[in-house]
Write a protein that holds these residues in place. Structure first.
Motif, PDB file in Angstrom:
ATOM      1  N   VAL A 107      29.685  43.187  43.092  1.00 31.82           N
ATOM      2  CA  VAL A 107      30.812  43.127  44.024  1.00 31.82           C
ATOM      3  C   VAL A 107      30.957  41.710  44.561  1.00 31.82           C
ATOM      4  CG1 VAL A 107      31.731  43.973  46.218  1.00 31.82           C
ATOM      5  CG2 VAL A 107      30.507  45.535  44.714  1.00 31.82           C
ATOM      6  N   TRP A 108      32.174  41.193  44.509  1.00 30.64           N
ATOM      7  CA  TRP A 108      32.479  39.868  45.062  1.00 30.64           C
ATOM      8  C   TRP A 108      33.759  39.964  45.869  1.00 30.64           C
ATOM      9  CZ3 TRP A 108      28.472  36.885  44.740  1.00 30.64           C
ATOM     10  CH2 TRP A 108      27.590  37.044  43.651  1.00 30.64           C
ATOM     11  N   LEU A 109      33.700  39.526  47.125  1.00 33.33           N
ATOM     12  CA  LEU A 109      34.856  39.596  48.021  1.00 33.33           C
ATOM     13  C   LEU A 109      35.393  41.024  48.120  1.00 33.33           C
ATOM     14  CD1 LEU A 109      36.703  36.323  46.947  1.00 33.33           C
ATOM     15  CD2 LEU A 109      35.354  36.673  49.026  1.00 33.33           C
ATOM     16  N   GLY A 110      34.463  41.980  48.055  1.00 27.58           N
ATOM     17  CA  GLY A 110      34.848  43.380  48.178  1.00 27.58           C
ATOM     18  C   GLY A 110      35.467  43.981  46.933  1.00 27.58           C
ATOM     19  N   GLU A 111      35.485  43.235  45.836  1.00 29.94           N
ATOM     20  CA  GLU A 111      36.130  43.683  44.603  1.00 29.94           C
ATOM     21  C   GLU A 111      35.153  43.664  43.443  1.00 29.94           C
ATOM     22  OE1 GLU A 111      39.120  44.828  44.206  1.00 29.94           O
ATOM     23  OE2 GLU A 111      40.189  44.205  46.018  1.00 29.94           O
ATOM     24  N   LYS A 112      35.496  44.387  42.380  1.00 28.72           N
ATOM     25  CA  LYS A 112      34.730  44.292  41.140  1.00 28.72           C
ATOM     26  C   LYS A 112      34.838  42.872  40.602  1.00 28.72           C
ATOM     27  CE  LYS A 112      38.617  46.112  38.407  1.00 28.72           C
ATOM     28  NZ  LYS A 112      39.595  45.995  39.509  1.00 28.72           N
ATOM     29  N   SER A 113      33.933  42.511  39.724  1.00 29.36           N
ATOM     30  CA  SER A 113      33.894  41.141  39.219  1.00 29.36           C
ATOM     31  C   SER A 113      35.124  40.830  38.372  1.00 29.36           C
ATOM     32  CB  SER A 113      32.631  40.915  38.385  1.00 29.36           C
ATOM     33  OG  SER A 113      32.734  41.568  37.131  1.00 29.36           O
ATOM     34  N   SER A 114      35.405  39.539  38.230  1.00 26.29           N
ATOM     35  CA  SER A 114      36.512  39.112  37.369  1.00 26.29           C
ATOM     36  C   SER A 114      36.270  39.535  35.927  1.00 26.29           C
ATOM     37  CB  SER A 114      36.676  37.585  37.459  1.00 26.29           C
ATOM     38  OG  SER A 114      35.474  36.922  37.097  1.00 26.29           O
ATOM     39  N   VAL A 115      35.009  39.563  35.522  1.00 28.35           N
ATOM     40  CA  VAL A 115      34.673  39.997  34.163  1.00 28.35           C
ATOM     41  C   VAL A 115      35.047  41.468  33.977  1.00 28.35           C
ATOM     42  CG1 VAL A 115      32.798  40.340  32.507  1.00 28.35           C
ATOM     43  CG2 VAL A 115      32.824  38.300  33.958  1.00 28.35           C
ATOM     44  N   CYS A 116      34.760  42.289  34.975  1.00 28.53           N
ATOM     45  CA  CYS A 116      35.093  43.713  34.903  1.00 28.53           C
ATOM     46  C   CYS A 116      36.600  43.910  34.799  1.00 28.53           C
ATOM     47  CB  CYS A 116      34.545  44.432  36.135  1.00 28.53           C
ATOM     48  SG  CYS A 116      34.730  46.222  36.091  1.00 28.53           S
ATOM     49  N   ASN A 117      37.331  43.135  35.568  1.00 28.93           N
ATOM     50  CA  ASN A 117      38.788  43.248  35.515  1.00 28.93           C
ATOM     51  C   ASN A 117      39.308  42.866  34.133  1.00 28.93           C
ATOM     52  OD1 ASN A 117      40.832  44.057  37.504  1.00 28.93           O
ATOM     53  ND2 ASN A 117      41.784  42.106  36.978  1.00 28.93           N
ATOM     54  N   ARG A 118      38.755  41.797  33.563  1.00 30.80           N
ATOM     55  CA  ARG A 118      39.161  41.374  32.222  1.00 30.80           C
ATOM     56  C   ARG A 118      38.855  42.458  31.189  1.00 30.80           C
ATOM     57  NH1 ARG A 118      39.859  36.251  30.240  1.00 30.80           N
ATOM     58  NH2 ARG A 118      40.912  36.028  32.254  1.00 30.80           N
ATOM     59  N   VAL A 119      37.695  43.096  31.306  1.00 31.90           N
ATOM     60  CA  VAL A 119      37.323  44.176  30.395  1.00 31.90           C
ATOM     61  C   VAL A 119      38.337  45.315  30.461  1.00 31.90           C
ATOM     62  CG1 VAL A 119      35.644  46.043  30.074  1.00 31.90           C
ATOM     63  CG2 VAL A 119      34.855  43.681  30.264  1.00 31.90           C
ATOM     64  N   LEU A 120      38.691  45.739  31.659  1.00 31.90           N
ATOM     65  CA  LEU A 120      39.656  46.828  31.805  1.00 31.90           C
ATOM     66  C   LEU A 120      41.015  46.443  31.242  1.00 31.90           C
ATOM     67  CD1 LEU A 120      38.677  48.141  35.339  1.00 31.90           C
ATOM     68  CD2 LEU A 120      38.584  49.446  33.212  1.00 31.90           C
ATOM     69  N   GLU A 121      41.419  45.192  31.444  1.00 29.15           N
ATOM     70  CA  GLU A 121      42.697  44.736  30.888  1.00 29.15           C
ATOM     71  C   GLU A 121      42.685  44.797  29.369  1.00 29.15           C
ATOM     72  OE1 GLU A 121      43.836  41.566  34.452  1.00 29.15           O
ATOM     73  OE2 GLU A 121      42.972  40.847  32.569  1.00 29.15           O
ATOM     74  N   ARG A 122      41.600  44.365  28.758  1.00 24.63           N
ATOM     75  CA  ARG A 122      41.541  44.375  27.300  1.00 24.63           C
ATOM     76  C   ARG A 122      41.466  45.797  26.762  1.00 24.63           C
ATOM     77  NH1 ARG A 122      40.828  39.689  24.496  1.00 24.63           N
ATOM     78  NH2 ARG A 122      41.711  41.051  22.881  1.00 24.63           N
ATOM     79  N   MET A 123      40.746  46.676  27.473  1.00 20.94           N
ATOM     80  CA  MET A 123      40.727  48.078  27.067  1.00 20.94           C
ATOM     81  C   MET A 123      42.132  48.677  27.145  1.00 20.94           C
ATOM     82  SD  MET A 123      37.204  49.391  28.893  1.00 20.94           S
ATOM     83  CE  MET A 123      37.473  51.105  28.466  1.00 20.94           C
ATOM     84  N   TYR A 124      42.851  48.304  28.186  1.00 17.14           N
ATOM     85  CA  TYR A 124      44.215  48.816  28.379  1.00 17.14           C
ATOM     86  C   TYR A 124      45.128  48.392  27.232  1.00 17.14           C
ATOM     87  CZ  TYR A 124      48.507  50.012  30.930  1.00 17.14           C
ATOM     88  OH  TYR A 124      49.702  50.553  31.318  1.00 17.14           O
ATOM     89  N   GLY A 125      44.869  47.195  26.679  1.00 22.39           N
ATOM     90  CA  GLY A 125      45.688  46.706  25.581  1.00 22.39           C
ATOM     91  C   GLY A 125      45.589  47.541  24.314  1.00 22.39           C
ATOM     92  N   TYR A 126      44.559  48.365  24.220  1.00 13.70           N
ATOM     93  CA  TYR A 126      44.377  49.206  23.034  1.00 13.70           C
ATOM     94  C   TYR A 126      44.973  50.604  23.196  1.00 13.70           C
ATOM     95  CZ  TYR A 126      41.268  46.045  20.461  1.00 13.70           C
ATOM     96  OH  TYR A 126      40.755  44.999  19.729  1.00 13.70           O
ATOM     97  N   THR A 127      45.514  50.913  24.346  1.00 16.79           N
ATOM     98  CA  THR A 127      45.895  52.300  24.618  1.00 16.79           C
ATOM     99  C   THR A 127      47.153  52.749  23.892  1.00 16.79           C
ATOM    100  OG1 THR A 127      47.037  51.596  26.648  1.00 16.79           O
ATOM    101  CG2 THR A 127      44.754  52.371  26.870  1.00 16.79           C
TER     102      THR A 127
END
Length: 252
Positions: A107-127
């Motif tokens: 957790v950074w600044l109360g949020e998931k890491s930037s890496v985690c956000n990037r992972v979810l974005e790339r997963m979303y691109g496959y949907t």
């Protein structure tokens, strides 16, 4: 772990209601630290990993930060003018092969890491791709999350991560999140001496429940062939089969 607790854990594994040795578990550790730098999140991951492996499940831990993962929603961003290299397709193959995905973050600044956000974005691109039954590709997989840090934010991050996984097709079991937070502000992290993290009963309980609940749900889904392909196939909807949406019964 005391001998009594170790015996109790072995008893639970020996008397499990099913076999799980055909299940594959993937932990995506979205730490900001590249291998081999210590990851406190990985310390918590290994609590869950030990239970999975004690029940015969195959596990793998990947740190996405070790890879080149460009921003974007393409399947392979190296095929675009903006990027020469994209390692994401390698990680996506591991995701496609697993039955259970545990998305883990600090957790950074109360949020998931930037890496985690990037992972979810790339997963979303496959949907926009579908599985063999014509459903969105991640139907039938189980998702959960593990989180560490030394500031508040576990539940906030878990809400976002679990919604994101559910939205793209993952099935989320009960008690699908667990985490450890140290004192607010600067202080020891999970693996630091004297942090109390590895001994924290609340965290260990929730991590254990998460592990078993993902095993149980993955077992049920795999045995049933995943989510039934009835009323949830995008191509059929586009072709005009509205799965009861515009039926006479619906219009009453």
């Amino acid at each position: 772990m005391t001998k009594q607790l170790a015996n109790k854990m072995k008893h639970h594994c020996d008397t499990a209601p099913a076999k799980y040795d055909d299940l594959k578990v993937l932990f995506l550790n979205c730490t900001l630290n590249r291998t081999p730098v210590l990851s406190h999140t990985e310390g918590l991951i290994k609590v869950s990993q030990r239970i999975f492996e004690a029940n015969g499940a195959t596990t793998k831990i990947i740190r996405p930060v070790d890879y080149v993962i460009p921003a974007g929603l393409g399947l392979d961003m190296s095929k675009t003018p903006e990027w020469d290299r994209d390692d994401w397709p390698q990680i996506q193959k591991e995701i496609d092969a697993c039955d259970i995905l545990i998305l883990c973050t600090s957790v950074w600044l109360g949020e998931k890491s930037s890496v985690c956000n990037r992972v979810l974005e790339r997963m979303y691109g496959y949907t926009h791709n579908f599985n063999e039954k014509g459903q969105y590709r991640d139907y039938g997989k189980v998702g959960a999350t593990l989180i560490t840090g030394n500031e508040d934010g576990v539940k906030h991050c878990a809400m976002n991560i679990l919604f994101s996984l559910s939205h793209i097709g993952y099935t989320v079991p009960p008690q699908a999140d667990a985490g450890w937070m140290g004192e607010a502000g600067p202080g020891p992290s999970y693996m630091d001496e004297g942090s109390g993290g590895p001994e924290n009963d609340f965290t260990n309980r929730n991590t254990t429940f998460l592990t078993w609940n993902t095993l149980h749900l993955a077992r049920m889904l795999k045995d049933q062939g995943g989510i039934p392909a009835h009323g949830n196939q995008p191509d059929e909807w586009e072709a005009g089969c509205k799965a009861g949406f515009d039926s006479p019964e619906h219009k009453r």
